[in-house]
Scaffold this active site. Structure first.
Site, PDB file in Angstrom:
ATOM      1  N   TYR A  33       0.827  -1.213   0.000  1.00  0.00           N
ATOM      2  CA  TYR A  33       0.000   0.000   0.000  1.00  0.00           C
ATOM      3  C   TYR A  33       0.862   1.264   0.000  1.00  0.00           C
ATOM      4  CZ  TYR A  33      -2.805   3.789   2.003  1.00  0.00           C
ATOM      5  OH  TYR A  33      -3.391   5.006   2.258  1.00  0.00           O
ATOM      6  N   LYS A  57       1.782   3.890  -3.110  1.00  0.00           N
ATOM      7  CA  LYS A  57       1.394   5.297  -2.937  1.00  0.00           C
ATOM      8  C   LYS A  57       2.610   6.205  -3.090  1.00  0.00           C
ATOM      9  CE  LYS A  57      -2.150   6.870  -1.790  1.00  0.00           C
ATOM     10  NZ  LYS A  57      -3.249   7.436  -2.615  1.00  0.00           N
TER      11      LYS A  57
END
Length: 488
Positions: A236, A240
């Site tokens: 994640y 990002k």
């Protein structure tokens, strides 16, 4: 910059919001419609397969939510016609060039849009790597390329996360990520190469006719491996961070604001206190604690849990929009509380114990759950050793109980084994946060607030000062009740 000037700024604007069915995007949409009904148009990008599914998702996952009850009450019988006039939902996907839109849609939107707000993301820590790379990394690339083609574009807001810093300790500044810069100094981080690795892995799996379940787990493992190779704890935050790199590299002269929220929680005030969707980040720990599953856990009691109520984060987005319109710079805002109004893991643990002691959870059988204060180990290695020993003992005891025919003992042992597995899973997922040693500097965000105040900011409408939050009161009277309510 008084309340009127911010709402006036929103008047007649045409804004594209990606990830429109997401938690933050919905709160942002509701806020804009509520404070400025004269906004020109809000394009909502929703990932669907056809027009029928588009309308269904818009109604079921956005407008039909309790979040919009204040707006519905305000407009009464005119609500449907009002939102129909202001909202243009479009089927698309940021994972694709031109956001997966038709040529006619692209042409219309290129001519209309003033501001693009990219909120599209997958926030699962253990997401498949192909999915996370497509949405969190390539998505921002496609969004910024789309925005640059809009004739009247004035600003791009990209919503990221403060935890793109990985597991850094100390004061973490509001610094943009340089292209290819790994957190651990390992050279060779190349986004195009990551795409090739994903494509090759998927191709090999499918060529060998591997079951979908195995493909899914292999892609999850790949994401974790690639993230840790370059110093990030999970796919994640890794994807990002790469998304931020692309935004910085491709923006050209476009005014870009990167918003980095910390852990986003239920609303503090608007449109009403305590609106939340499901279990978000630390909420999973809170829920399992209330259910009595976390008698054993691991975390650093002195670690600061950096939190920000969702409505305050949305207010910061809107004020940043007003501030950076028609500029040509890249600005990063970290929106959180650890620097100026911290709350520790120990404090949260104490709040959880007191709250669920006073307000016990009701289990499936209708019985109240009596909780014990968790035994929290600050050394994760000792926790893992104890977990392994307990798990081994339980398995041996289960074998013995099955031979003796003790069904009651078996149930108790199975329940305890379930507790152990839940605790281990939560520690694995949230280790980067419950052992986090960083403090997020919010110098730019504080300057934004100071400047807004100097220009007459109405803080009743656009407050985003973390100092205004009493965390104990917020948890006890707003956040925890809202989490419990959302699960029943």
């Amino acid at each position: 910059m008084d309340f009127g000037s911010i709402t006036e700024f929103l008047a007649n604007k045409t804004i594209l919001i990606t990830g429109a069915t997401g938690f933050i995007a919905k709160i942002l949409l509701e806020k804009i419609l509520r404070v400025q009904p004269n906004v020109n148009k809000l394009y909502l990008l929703i990932r669907v397969s056809d027009a029928q599914a588009l309308e269904a998702r818009l109604q079921d996952e956005v407008l039909g939510k309790e979040l919009f009850k204040v707006l519905r009450e305000k407009w009464g019988s005119s609500f449907e016609s009002f939102v129909s006039d202001k909202i243009s939902a479009v089927a698309g996907d940021t994972s694709y060039e031109n956001l997966g839109l038709t040529d006619d849609q692209v042409k219309e939107m290129y001519n209309d849009i003033d501001i693009v707000i990219n909120v599209a993301a997958t926030t699962r820590f253990d997401e498949r790597y192909d999915t996370a790379l497509g949405v969190n990394t390539l998505g921002p690339k496609h969004v910024i390329n789309f925005a640059k083609n809009c004739i009247n574009i004035k600003l791009l807001i990209h919503v990221s996360t403060a935890y793109v810093c990985g597991e850094k300790a100390g004061i973490i500044s509001e610094k943009a990520h340089a292209m290819g810069e790994a957190l651990n100094g390992v050279v060779g981080l190349d986004i195009e190469n990551e795409k090739k690795i994903v494509a090759k892995t998927l191709s090999n799996l499918k060529a060998n006719d591997v079951p979908e379940k195995v493909i899914r787990q292999t892609m999850k493992n790949l994401g974790s491996q690639r993230a840790k190779l370059y110093g990030w704890p999970n796919a994640y935050v890794f994807t990002k961070a790469m998304g931020e790199m692309l935004v910085g590299q491709l923006r050209g002269s476009l005014s870009v604001v990167i918003m980095r929220p910390t852990i986003v929680c239920s609303t503090l005030k608007e449109p009403f206190s305590g609106w939340v969707e499901g279990c978000r980040t630390i909420d999973s720990i809170a829920v399992m604690y209330g259910k009595g599953y976390l008698s054993l856990f691991s975390g650093d009691g002195s670690s600061v849990l950096d939190l920000i109520p969702a409505d305050m984060f949305v207010n910061s987005i809107i004020v940043a929009m007003k501030t950076h319109i028609n500029q040509s710079n890249l600005t990063v805002y970290q929106v959180g509380s650890s620097y100026r109004n911290p709350i520790s893991f120990d404090e949260v643990h104490d709040i959880l114990f007191r709250y669920f002691t006073k307000n016990p959870w009701t289990n499936r059988d209708g019985n109240l759950v009596k909780i014990r204060r968790s035994f929290v180990l600050s050394n994760i290695f000792i926790f893992e050793i104890i977990f392994s020993l307990l798990h081994f003992i339980v398995q041996m005891a289960l074998i013995l109980a099955s031979r003796m025919g003790g069904s009651s003992l078996q149930r108790s042992l199975l329940n305890f084994d379930k507790e152990l597995k839940i605790a281990m899973r939560l520690v694995e997922l949230y280790k980067p946060y419950v052992f986090f040693k960083g403090i997020f500097a919010d110098t730019n965000t504080e300057k934004l607030l100071i400047t807004a105040r100097e220009n007459g900011l109405d803080e009743d409408a656009f407050n985003f000062d973390p100092l205004s939050v009493n965390w104990k009161d917020y948890f006890f009277n707003i956040h925890l009740p809202s989490i419990v309510k959302s699960l029943f």
